[in-house]
Design an enzyme around this catalytic site. Structure first.
Site, mmCIF file in Angstrom:
data_model
loop_
_atom_site.group_PDB
_atom_site.id
_atom_site.type_symbol
_atom_site.label_atom_id
_atom_site.label_comp_id
_atom_site.label_asym_id
_atom_site.label_seq_id
_atom_site.Cartn_x
_atom_site.Cartn_y
_atom_site.Cartn_z
ATOM 1 N N ILE A 417 0.817 -1.214 0.000
ATOM 2 C CA ILE A 417 0.000 0.000 0.000
ATOM 3 C C ILE A 417 0.851 1.264 0.000
ATOM 4 O O ILE A 417 0.357 2.361 -0.217
ATOM 5 C CB ILE A 417 -0.978 -0.030 1.199
ATOM 6 N N GLY A 418 2.143 1.126 0.255
ATOM 7 C CA GLY A 418 2.982 2.312 0.104
ATOM 8 C C GLY A 418 4.114 2.409 1.101
ATOM 9 O O GLY A 418 5.279 2.431 0.734
ATOM 10 N N ARG A 501 -3.714 9.006 22.656
ATOM 11 C CA ARG A 501 -3.233 9.362 21.318
ATOM 12 C C ARG A 501 -3.782 10.695 20.860
ATOM 13 O O ARG A 501 -4.983 10.948 20.990
ATOM 14 C CB ARG A 501 -3.635 8.301 20.292
ATOM 15 N N TRP A 547 -8.268 15.749 7.211
ATOM 16 C CA TRP A 547 -7.348 15.621 8.335
ATOM 17 C C TRP A 547 -6.649 16.931 8.671
ATOM 18 O O TRP A 547 -5.643 16.970 9.356
ATOM 19 C CB TRP A 547 -6.358 14.469 8.079
ATOM 20 N N ASP A 585 -4.080 8.019 -2.395
ATOM 21 C CA ASP A 585 -4.744 7.442 -1.218
ATOM 22 C C ASP A 585 -5.937 8.279 -0.782
ATOM 23 O O ASP A 585 -5.811 9.495 -0.643
ATOM 24 C CB ASP A 585 -3.772 7.390 -0.032
ATOM 25 N N GLU A 591 -15.072 8.993 6.272
ATOM 26 C CA GLU A 591 -15.281 9.701 7.534
ATOM 27 C C GLU A 591 -15.739 11.138 7.350
ATOM 28 O O GLU A 591 -16.213 11.755 8.290
ATOM 29 C CB GLU A 591 -14.053 9.624 8.423
ATOM 30 N N CYS A 629 -8.934 2.620 3.842
ATOM 31 C CA CYS A 629 -8.727 1.640 4.905
ATOM 32 C C CYS A 629 -9.943 1.473 5.806
ATOM 33 O O CYS A 629 -9.899 1.807 6.975
ATOM 34 C CB CYS A 629 -7.483 1.899 5.730
ATOM 35 N N GLU A 651 -9.128 -2.244 2.933
ATOM 36 C CA GLU A 651 -8.998 -3.108 4.093
ATOM 37 C C GLU A 651 -10.015 -4.237 4.011
ATOM 38 O O GLU A 651 -11.165 -4.013 3.660
ATOM 39 C CB GLU A 651 -9.271 -2.303 5.357
ATOM 40 N N HIS A 680 -2.555 -4.357 11.087
ATOM 41 C CA HIS A 680 -2.761 -3.691 12.367
ATOM 42 C C HIS A 680 -2.278 -4.536 13.532
ATOM 43 O O HIS A 680 -2.335 -4.104 14.672
ATOM 44 C CB HIS A 680 -4.236 -3.347 12.551
HETATM 45 N N1 GLN Z 1 0.163 5.030 1.419
HETATM 46 C C1 GLN Z 1 -0.112 5.136 2.803
HETATM 47 C C2 GLN Z 1 0.757 4.159 3.555
HETATM 48 O O1 GLN Z 1 1.016 3.120 3.082
HETATM 49 C C3 GLN Z 1 -1.567 4.862 3.099
HETATM 50 C C4 GLN Z 1 -1.877 5.035 4.558
HETATM 51 C C5 GLN Z 1 -3.361 4.971 4.900
HETATM 52 O O2 GLN Z 1 -4.151 4.440 4.181
HETATM 53 N N2 GLN Z 1 -3.763 5.492 6.014
HETATM 54 O O3 GLN Z 1 1.172 4.401 4.658
HETATM 55 ZN ZN ZN Z 2 -4.957 2.368 4.740
#
Ligand code: GLN
Ligand code: ZN
Length: 744
Positions: A417-418, A501, A547, A585, A591, A629, A651, A680
């Site tokens: 995913i990166g 957090r 965000w 992404d 949300e 995600c 996800e 996770h």
């Molecule tokens: N490309 C981001 C990573 O891999 C995606 C993070 C995310 O979806 N919150 O960290």
């Molecule tokens: Zn993600």
């Protein structure tokens, strides 16, 4: 509080020390409010972890797995519910309405009985009283508490639950009364949601019961949205006061005034508790004066729109912040002064009040007129955006063919995913670079070595589409915000996300533009190291918007389009630099969904358009990926389809392929990679396990559509975990590829 909690959890301090810190903080904040001239100071708004969890503890709603055997919910049980133990997983967490705060979801099990199991509201009321401060205790109202909970495990009907919980509340209210409380605030934010007729009935029966049995005055607090059709229900409840969020719903004031029940007090939420800008006091005063004219000053209170927990504490701590932008801002402490000033302005026309209102006017005026807020080139470009710009040149089936000609991939291609692990060394190098302890070139060569290592690893385990690893990024939004015009960053602007957090959102204050390419060098470098395709990584416009603290002087959609235009240029530059795969992404799309169904389609429409604007310049041969995600997106599936990404990863492993349900009923034609590795958790899934998840995916999607990837980025994992898990994932893909080839 964060540090005190973390010390306590790691056994470096005692429960007494934790309690002392908590007490001291409460006292500080009560005094701060008293000094600001706030008349009704709340108590029981403090929490060691989460106020919904506090409510579960208050009524003894402790799930059986925590082996709670009556009496009072102690600290161990409380933190077990919040954080889990070896034998009992934590309670589920979810987002608090449309904020970035997460609460613990109450669980209502069959056979659960409710009784007062915590004395926190009473103790904190007493504590404040001992400091000479009479407070208005705050409780999450019984109906919202029940509606926010998980009632899926059989057992009681909502109406029975609400009644049982309300009985416990009655007892709590009476104890507060005995201590001397006059007013109690009951938060019922669910009144701002779409309620069924039975939902309205829950409110009626709960509050009738409370009104008849408890002797305190109840202020019913609503926030985060306009009440609309529920305003009638709210005003018909037997409560002594009603609080309305007039920042989110200024229009509801007229209706509220027209129908105000005799003697009911109205609390006007006029200072924005969800954003960091100074209030427009003239506009707020105009609303307040109308209310006073109609109901008389005795029946009006002035307040923030909602709790101040969603904004940072004190702007005075921002010595490093750009002074001009800072002069437009107000954090919690400054908002108290605004509330007080509004209240004073209703009562007196003194020189001091006039001077302060003038000062507010001047600040707003400089903001409005600042050339830093408005960039005519950005405005002109946004205005000339055409529908064609939201459109890739060819449709997906055609693009797919062209992409296959230039990017050679096996069936079931494997990718990530990166991000790769953000190790302590990576974070240390960044900190040293920021503190000028190492030079830019030293930092860069360090990062280059990390990228090269990641590329070699991915080649070695035979992933098909590689990534550079995102080692240069502190955070997926901040990294872009720091390179775009229109953002500033606070030094201490923390807000709670969950438990201990916190996040420090960027502040988006002006028109957004991109002075130069942001990610091209890193992606180009990574691609230069390998024959395999490298996927460039961008954060999408909606996620950057969601965000951040965003401006309140431009519609969100317009800000989002500005970000999208900046990203569109980045996509074009990446493409020109030879990157054939680009991922944008969008983990935050869901949300941002408005609380009311009636508002959702409009939001999704512009969100989708922003994504399409950002990616629309990609040539047919360039493969656009996106990533999200979360797994429960049934209701936004059409929007995901409309985004028209060539490939989407989502996800799925953590939720055991929940998402397949939604796709079974709705055809999806573009490529898709439901995550098969739950990143996770530190657990290493076996290849057999991931293979079986993939088989389930293949029952819903055609093999040609399916990608193999983890749930999300790997930045929170350790290299040893990644090195064990990813080869298993590739192995699972390989086994299924062979099987599919054999079938042909
Ligand atoms: N490309 C981001 C990573 O891999 C995606 C993070 C995310 O979806 N919150 O960290
Ligand atoms: Zn993600």
């Amino acid at each position: 509080m964060k540090f005190a909690l973390e010390k306590y959890w790691s056994n470096q301090s005692s429960a007494q020390q934790l309690a002392a810190t908590a007490r001291q903080l409460r006292e500080t904040h009560w005094r701060l409010q008293a000094a600001a001239g706030i008349d009704q100071i709340p108590s029981n708004d403090f929490s060691l972890y989460d106020h919904v969890l506090d409510t579960a503890a208050l009524v003894g709603a402790v799930p059986a797995r925590y082996k709670f055997n009556g009496g009072e919910v102690n600290l161990d049980t409380y933190f077990a519910m919040a954080r889990g133990t070896a034998s009992a997983p934590a309670m589920e967490m979810t987002k608090w309405f449309d904020t970035n705060y997460h609460y613990l979801v109450p669980e209502f099990e069959s056979g659960m009985t409710f009784r007062v199991a915590s004395h926190k509201p009473v103790e904190e009321f007493r504590e404040a009283k001992a400091s000479g401060i009479a407070t208005r205790p705050v409780l999450l109202g019984p109906v919202s508490f029940v509606l926010l909970g998980n009632r899926g495990h059989g057992g009681s009907k909502d109406s029975d639950l609400v009644q049982a919980v309300a009985d416990v509340y009655t007892e709590v209210l009476n104890r507060l009364k005995a201590e001397g409380a006059v007013w109690v605030q009951m938060d019922e934010p669910c009144l701002g949601l779409d309620l069924s007729p039975s939902g309205c009935d829950l409110y009626r029966s709960a509050y009738e019961r409370l009104a008849s049995l408890a002797g305190v005055k109840i202020l019913l607090a609503t926030y985060f949205s306009e009440l609309r059709e529920n305003l009638k229900t709210a005003q018909s409840l037997p409560v002594a006061g009603l609080h309305l969020d007039l920042v989110r719903g200024p229009g509801q004031l007229s209706h509220a005034l027209d129908n105000a029940p005799e003697n009911q007090l109205l609390s006007l939420g006029l200072v924005d508790g969800r954003n960091i800008w100074r209030a427009d006091l003239d506009a707020a005063l105009a609303l307040a004066r109308r209310a006073v004219d109609r109901l008389g000053p005795e029946r009006i209170q002035i307040a923030p729109s909602c709790s101040l927990m969603h904004v940072p504490v004190d702007l005075d701590e921002e010595g490093q912040l750009d002074p001009e932008v800072r002069s437009w801002m107000a954090f919690a402490k400054q908002k108290l002064a605004e509330v007080k000033l509004l209240a004073r302005a209703l009562e007196e026309d003194s020189a001091e009040v006039r001077e302060r209102l003038d000062e507010n006017r001047r600040a707003l005026d400089t903001r409005r007129r600042s050339p830093r807020v408005r960039d005519s080139a950005v405005r002109a470009r946004a205005a000339s955006t055409t529908p064609a710009m939201l459109q890739r040149a060819a449709s997906f089936p055609e693009r797919r063919k062209r992409q296959a000609q230039v990017i050679s991939l096996p069936i079931l291609p494997a990718t990530t995913i990166g991000s790769f692990p953000q190790t302590a060394e990576v974070r240390r190098a960044r900190a040293e670079y920021r503190a000028h302890k190492i030079s830019a070139s030293e930092y860069e060569s360090f990062l280059r070595a990390e990228v090269e290592r990641a590329i070699r690893f991915q080649e070695q385990i035979e992933l098909d589409v590689l990534v550079h690893g995102e080692f240069e990024r502190n955070d997926m939004v901040e990294y872009f915000g720091e390179q775009l015009n229109g953002f500033v960053f606070t030094g201490n602007g923390w807000v709670q996300s969950y438990g201990s957090r916190c996040v420090k959102p960027p502040v988006l204050f002006g028109d957004v533009s991109r002075p130069r390419a942001m990610t091209v060098d890193w992606s180009r470098y990574a691609q230069s190291l390998t024959q395999r395709p490298v996927k460039a990584m961008l954060t999408g416009p909606v996620t950057i918007l969601e965000w951040s603290f965003v401006r309140d002087d431009l519609p969100r959609a317009e800000t989002c389009f500005q970000i999208a235009l900046a990203l569109r240029d980045e996509v074009a530059d990446l493409q020109a630099a030879g990157l054939r795969v680009i991922q944008v992404d969008e983990p935050a799309v869901r949300e941002g969904l408005p609380l009311r169904r009636a508002d959702q389609a409009d939001y999704l429409r512009w969100s989708v358009n922003a994504f399409r604007l950002a990616t629309g310049a990609a040539a047919n041969e360039t493969q656009i990926h996106t990533h999200m995600c979360y797994a429960d997106f049934g209701e936004i599936l059409w929007a995901i389809r409309e985004m028209d990404a060539d490939v989407i990863s989502m996800e799925a492993a953590r939720s055991q392929m929940e998402l397949l349900k939604a796709f079974r009923a709705n055809k999806y034609e573009n490529d898709i990679g439901p995550g098969v590795y739950d990143i996770h958790s530190p657990r290493i899934p076996s290849d057999a396990e991931m293979e079986s998840l993939l088989r389930r995916v293949l029952r819903v999607f055609r093999p040609e559509q399916v990608w193999v990837n983890p749930d999300c980025g790997l930045k929170t994992r350790k290299w040893e975990e990644v090195k064990a898990a990813l080869p298993n994932m590739v192995g699972a893909a390989r086994r299924l590829r062979m099987e599919l080839a054999a079938k042909e």
